[in-house]
Design an enzyme around this catalytic site. Structure first.
Site, PDB file in Angstrom:
ATOM      1  NE  ARG A  28       2.493  -1.620   1.659  1.00 20.46           N
ATOM      2  CZ  ARG A  28       3.825  -1.572   1.603  1.00 20.46           C
ATOM      3  NH1 ARG A  28       4.571  -2.218   2.483  1.00 20.46           N
ATOM      4  NH2 ARG A  28       4.419  -0.896   0.657  1.00 20.46           N
ATOM      5  NE  ARG A  32       1.340  -8.941   0.646  1.00 24.10           N
ATOM      6  CZ  ARG A  32       2.365  -8.770  -0.192  1.00 24.10           C
ATOM      7  NH1 ARG A  32       2.666  -9.716  -1.056  1.00 24.10           N
ATOM      8  NH2 ARG A  32       3.087  -7.679  -0.152  1.00 24.10           N
ATOM      9  NE  ARG A  41      -3.516 -11.851  -2.957  1.00 24.62           N
ATOM     10  CZ  ARG A  41      -2.589 -11.002  -3.367  1.00 24.62           C
ATOM     11  NH1 ARG A  41      -2.205 -10.028  -2.595  1.00 24.62           N
ATOM     12  NH2 ARG A  41      -2.043 -11.122  -4.558  1.00 24.62           N
ATOM     13  CG  ASP A  78      -3.042  -0.388  -5.590  1.00 23.65           C
ATOM     14  OD1 ASP A  78      -2.638   0.312  -6.546  1.00 23.65           O
ATOM     15  OD2 ASP A  78      -2.302  -1.146  -4.962  1.00 23.65           O
ATOM     16  CE1 TYR A 155       4.330   1.356  -8.850  1.00 21.01           C
ATOM     17  CE2 TYR A 155       3.739   3.473  -7.885  1.00 21.01           C
ATOM     18  CZ  TYR A 155       4.279   2.203  -7.758  1.00 21.01           C
ATOM     19  OH  TYR A 155       4.759   1.792  -6.542  1.00 21.01           O
TER      20      TYR A 155
END
Length: 357
Positions: A28, A32, A41, A78, A155
């Site tokens: 990552r 963010r 974003r 992703d 998921y």
């Protein structure tokens, strides 16, 4: 013809060849915690809006490399692109994470799944890989990635994240045949997906088995490990200097290091719940190791970060007969949005400075 690599220490380390210093990248690393990411974003409108526009995915991939002398770039995407392309319809809920509009809960739903076409349904990923590779211009290698068959299945069956994985564990107990059918199609898709990323320009590949550690040992050996092994054995990775090494990363899977080292993967990523030296002794030079600083170390003061970096580097060398070769420095899992970019700079610089041979 693509530009020759100016910095290949990441690939050399995965081949367990000597390097001038230990290479470092961070899970990552595009994200963010960077103000420029948050601004991108805001302009794109959503996470998926960024991932599905190759120019924006490229920009976000390159942002951390402009700040830090990292030794690899990782595609901004992703892990859930595959099930989204299978028709499960991925969306994100603020504060809750990824969800699927059409989870698969029974054998009939699983039987309808097929491997997506990589240059149509997942063309945006391949276009991003091609663009990033061009823009990197040989500065550092580009890592492509996928979720593991088991982690994707979690998921897909749960319909999103889960605290207890009750639905998929119930499927494992009550209808293992259906779960194996799901894992099988996921494995076919992961192999095709990673092969397409390599063809588009990815120079190394990583599989994220984020939820492997929620399984009991017997279930891990039935529902995750065989499918990781299939990927390592069947994925065409090339030869010699053009070979794209494969890293298998699992969270909470240190108990299976010996098994993972025998899959045929080039590298194994380890989380922070095992000493790197122990991991090196157990794998005995059969694979390169990647890791394994606790991400929370980045909340520490600069001197604490430097101390923990040195501790991890020394632990690896102690378990690898005094050699630092065959090690890619990384975190034991991904970074968090509230981490300080200045602390990341301290980490990267300390890895390079302390490990310089």
């Amino acid at each position: 013809m693509s530009a020759p690599l100016k910095n290949d220490r990441f690939l050399r380390a995965l081949r367990r060849e000597p390097v001038d210093r230990t290479p470092v990248w961070l899970m990552r690393q595009a994200g963010r915690y960077l103000p420029e990411y948050r601004e991108t974003r805001r302009q794109a409108g959503s996470f998926l809006g960024m991932a599905k526009q190759p120019e924006i995915a490229c920009e976000v991939t390159l942002q951390p490399l402009r700040r830090f002398p990292l030794d690899a770039a990782i595609l901004f995407s992703d892990i859930l692109t595959i099930p989204d392309a299978m028709g499960l319809e991925l969306y994100f809920v603020e504060g809750e994470g990824p969800k699927f509009r059409h989870p698969v809960r029974d054998a009939a739903a699983i039987a309808r799944l097929g491997v997506p076409d990589m240059e149509t349904e997942l063309r945006y990923v391949m276009d991003a890989v091609r663009l990033i590779r061009r823009e990197l211009d040989g500065a550092v290698p580009l890592i492509g990635f996928s979720g593991s068959p088991w982690t994707l299945a979690c998921y897909m069956v749960e319909g999103g994240g889960s605290k207890d994985f009750a639905r998929i564990k119930a499927m494992a107990l009550n209808d293992p045949q259906a779960l194996h059918a799901l894992l099988s199609v996921n494995t076919d898709a992961v192999i095709a997906y990673l092969a397409a990323q390599r063809a588009a320009g990815a120079q190394a590949l990583q599989v994220f088995d984020t939820w492997g550690g929620v399984l009991s040992p017997a279930m891990y050996r039935e529902f995750s490990l065989p499918y990781l092994t299939r990927i390592a054995k069947e994925l065409e990775r090339g030869d010699g200097a053009d070979r794209a090494p494969l890293i298998l990363f699992g969270k909470g899977t240190a108990a299976y290091l010996d098994d993972l080292a025998q899959t045929g993967a080039d590298g194994v990523g380890v989380d922070w719940l095992i000493e790197l030296g122990d991991a090196a002794r157990r794998t005995g030079g059969r694979v390169a190791l990647q890791g394994n600083l606790d991400p929370a170390t980045l909340y520490g003061a600069p001197e604490a970060i430097r101390r923990e970096v040195r501790r991890a580097l020394d632990s690896y060398a102690a378990g690898n007969q005094g050699s630092r070769d065959g090690h890619v420095f990384n975190l034991g899992h991904g970074m968090s949005p509230d981490m300080n970019p200045d602390h990341v700079a301290v980490l990267v610089d300390e890895v390079h400075a302390y490990s310089a041979r």
